[in-house]
Design an enzyme around this catalytic site. Structure first.
Site, PDB file in Angstrom:
ATOM      1  CE  LYS A  63      -4.305  -1.961   1.578  1.00 58.15           C
ATOM      2  NZ  LYS A  63      -3.920  -3.399   1.722  1.00 58.15           N
TER       3      LYS A  63
HETATM    4  C1  LIG Z   1      -4.460  -4.460   1.045  1.00 60.73           C
HETATM    5  C2  LIG Z   1      -3.681  -5.716   0.910  1.00 60.73           C
HETATM    6  C3  LIG Z   1      -4.041  -6.723  -0.028  1.00 60.73           C
HETATM    7  C4  LIG Z   1      -5.283  -6.634  -0.890  1.00 60.73           C
HETATM    8  O1  LIG Z   1      -5.206  -5.624  -1.863  1.00 60.73           O
HETATM    9  P1  LIG Z   1      -6.533  -5.097  -2.608  1.00 60.73           P
HETATM   10  O2  LIG Z   1      -6.096  -3.916  -3.404  1.00 60.73           O
HETATM   11  O3  LIG Z   1      -7.496  -4.729  -1.512  1.00 60.73           O
HETATM   12  O4  LIG Z   1      -7.058  -6.207  -3.455  1.00 60.73           O
HETATM   13  C5  LIG Z   1      -3.220  -7.845  -0.129  1.00 60.73           C
HETATM   14  N1  LIG Z   1      -2.124  -7.985   0.648  1.00 60.73           N
HETATM   15  C6  LIG Z   1      -1.748  -7.053   1.554  1.00 60.73           C
HETATM   16  C7  LIG Z   1      -0.547  -7.299   2.390  1.00 60.73           C
HETATM   17  C8  LIG Z   1      -2.509  -5.883   1.722  1.00 60.73           C
HETATM   18  O5  LIG Z   1      -2.136  -4.962   2.625  1.00 60.73           O
END
Ligand SMILES: *Cc1c(COP(=O)(O)O)cnc(C)c1O
Length: 491
Positions: free
Chosen positions: A129
C-alpha cells in the site's frame, strides 16, 4: 484526460466529466459510482522500448502524465522523483538506474514454467500500500498548497491501510490524519508502527471496542454532512483513483524487467481483497501492456474467486466474513470491483448502476447467463485475461514452508496465497509474476506457526515495540469523536 462515474447516466448529477485534480481528493462520485478515465490512454511499442531504460521514478512520471494531464509536467516529474527514491524504499536493491524499487526474484524456471516474485513491500510500512499511498501524500500536499486549502483524513484501520496512510501523510503541510483502531486488538508490531509516530499532524485514536465500532464511528461522523464539510474531512480508501493509477506503474515495471522485447508476454498473480491492486493490472492491460493473464488470488473470503469461477457476485454479511491469517484480504465485498464490471457490461452506466443497486437490495448479482440471471457477460471474462484461485490457512502454512525449504526465502501470508494460486495457473513460456504484497515480519505469528522461528526484521525495525507511543484511548462515542476532531482542526 477526463473522468466519468461508473454510474453516470443522463439523469445523474455526476455526468459531467472531471479532471484528475477534481477527483484527486474525492471518494465516491456524487451518484455513488467510481471514477474512471473516459477512455484508457494507449502505450505504443516504441514507448515500451524507451521505457525499458527508465528508473522507477521516471517510468511513474511517463505513465502518470497520461492520466494527470492537468498537472504541469515539471511538477509531476518532481513529485514522482521525490516519491520513488531509495530514501523512502530503504530496502530497494541498488541497480544501474539508482534503485530498483520493485526488484524481481526468480523462484523457479523449470519445465512447468517460470515463477517470479515482484517485491512491492520495500516502503516504510513493509506492505504494497506504500507504493500508492506515498505518492498520494505528495500529490495531496501539492494540490492543497495550490488551492491554499487543507484536508483532515479520517479513517478506521485494523492494520495495513492506516499505517500506510500515516507514513504517507506525516509532516505534510495542510494535512492531518485522524486514525481509529480497536484498542489492544492489533498486533504489537502494527500498533508500534502507527503509535510510535510523533508527528504533530498524526492523531492515533484507540477505540475501546472492535474494528466494527471504529467503522461505525467513521460512518456516523461522515454522515453528518455539515460537520464533514466544515472540518474538511476526507478519506484515502482503496477506491481513490490516484491510488489505483499509481499501482499501474509496477505492472509496467514488472513486465519490462521480466522481458527483453515487446513480443513477449507475462502473467500476474495478485493477492486480492478489495480488487484495487488487480484492477490496476487490468488497466495496464487495457493500455496495451502485453499481459497474458491476471490471476486473482483470494483467501477463505472468496467473494472474487466465486465470481471469476461462476459469474455470480455474492457479497458476504459481516458475520460471514472470516478472520484469517492473511487479514488484509478479509473482505465481505470488493469495493473496486465496480470498475471492472462497468467494463464488462460495455461501459453501460445504467446497467452498472442497476447491478450494484441489486447488490444493496439482494446481496449480489449473477452474470452467468443461467435462466433468471442478470446477464451473460461472464462469458467475456476470459477475454480480459482474468482467472482466479483460492487459498486456505493450511495452504498458506504449506506454501510458506515449501518456499522457505526450496528457495530459502520467507514470504508473508498474503504472498503465500499468491504463490499457492500462481502454481495452479503457471504456463510454460509465459513468466508468472506473483506480487509480493507484504514482508513476513508483519505477520510473524503465522510465520512462527509455519516455520517454528521468527521472521527476520528489516533494519530499523528490530526494537520498534520499545519506542515511545503517542495515542489517545476513547470510548466509541460520536459526540466525543466530533469534539476531538473539532478541537484540533480549529475550523
Ligand atoms: C491491502 C492488501 C491486499 C489486498 O489488496 P486489494 O487492493 O485490496 O485487493 C493484499 N495484501 C496485503 C498485504 C494488503 O495490505
Amino acid at each position: 484526460m477526463q473522468y466519468v462515474s461508473t454510474r453516470a447516466t443522463s439523469a445523474s448529477a455526476a455526468r459531467n466529466p472531471q479532471s484528475f485534480s477534481d477527483i484527486l481528493l474525492a471518494g465516491l462520485a456524487p451518484d455513488g459510482g467510481l471514477y474512471l478515465p473516459a477512455e484508457y490512454p494507449q502505450v505504443t511499442g516504441a514507448e515500451l522500448d524507451a521505457w525499458r531504460k527508465l528508473s522507477y521514478a521516471e517510468l511513474a512520471y511517463e505513465i502518470l502524465r497520461k492520466f494527470a494531464t492537468d498537472i504541469p509536467d515539471a511538477d509531476l516529474r518532481d513529485l514522482t522523483a521525490r516519491t520513488y527514491t531509495p530514501e523512502v524504499y530503504r530496502n530497494a536493491r541498488a541497480d544501474e538506474s539508482g534503485a530498483d524499487i520493485t526488484p524481481l526474484r526468480v523462484l523457479e524456471d523449470g519445465a512447468n514454467g517460470k515463477l517470479v516474485l515482484q517485491a512491492l513491500s520495500n516502503g516504510p510500512t513493509l506492505a504494497f500500500k506504500d507504493m500508492a499511498m506515498q505518492l498520494l501524500g505528495n500529490l495531496f500536499e501539492y494540490a492543497l498548497a495550490r488551492n491554499d486549502d487543507e484536508l483532515n483524513i479520517f479513517g478506521a484501520t485494523s492494520g495495513d491501510t492506516g499505517s500506510a496512510a500515516e507514513y504517507a501523510m506525516r509532516g505534510k503541510r495542510g494535512v492531518r490524519v485522524f486514525m481509529l483502531s480497536p484498542h489492544r486488538k492489533m498486533s504489537a508490531f502494527q500498533t508500534a508502527q502507527m503509535f510510535s509516530l510523533q508527528d504533530p499532524n498524526i492523531f492515533n485514536i484507540a477505540v475501546e471496542g472492535v474494528f466494527d465500532d471504529c467503522q461505525d464511528l467513521v460512518k456516523a461522523v461522515s454522515n453528518d454532512l455539515e460537520f464533514k464539510a466544515r472540518h474538511k474531512i476526507g478519506t484515502v480508501n482503496s477506491i481513490n483513483w490516484a491510488r489505483v493509477v499509481a499501482q499501474v506503474v509496477y505492472y509496467f515495471r514488472g513486465y519490462l524487467a521480466a522481458t527483453t522485447n515487446n513480443e513477449q508476454k507475462v502473467s500476474f498473480t495478485v493477492p486480492s481483497g478489495n480488487f484495487g491492486n488487480v484492477c490496476a493490472g487490468h488497466i495496464a492491460r487495457m493500455m496495451g501492456l502485453p499481459i497474458e493473464r491476471l490471476i486473482v488470488a483470494t483467501n477463505e473470503n472468496d467473494v472474487l474467486d466465486e465470481f471469476f469461477r461462476t459469474g455470480v457476485y455474492r457479497v458476504r454479511a459481516s458475520n460471514e466474513t472470516l478472520h484469517t491469517s492473511s487479514p488484509s484480504m478479509d473482505i465481505s465485498k470488493a469495493s473496486n470491483f465496480e470498475r471492472f464490471v462497468y467494463e464488462l457490461v460495455g461501459r453501460d452506466a445504467e446497467r452498472t448502476h442497476a447491478l450494484f443497486r441489486k447488490v444493496e437490495t439482494h446481496g449480489g448479482f449473477d452474470l452467468s447467463g443461467a435462466p433468471g440471471s442478470d446477464g451473460d457477460e461472464f462469458k467475456l471474462v476470459a477475454q480480459y485475461g482474468f482467472a482466479s484461485g483460492r487459498s486456505t490457512h493450511a495452504d498458506r502454512l504449506a506454501t510458506i514452508r515449501d518456499v522457505q525449504r526450496q528457495y530459502g526465502i520467507t514470504i508473508d501470508t498474503h504472498t503465500a496465497d499468491g504463490v499457492k494460486v500462481a502454481r495452479e495457473h503457471v504456463q510454460p513460456g509465459v513468466p508468472m509474476i506473483v506480487l509480493e504484497t507484504a514482508l513476513a515480519a508483519k505477520f510473524n505469528e503465522t510465520i512462527v506457526e509455519a516455520l517454528g522461528q521468527d521472521a527476520a526484521r528489516p533494519a530499523g525495525f528490530e526494537n520498534i515495540e520499545a519506542l515511545a507511543q503517542r495515542f489517545v484511548v476513547m470510548q466509541p462515542d460520536v459526540g466525543l469523536m466530533k469534539a476531538y476532531i473539532a478541537e484540533r482542526t480549529g475550523l
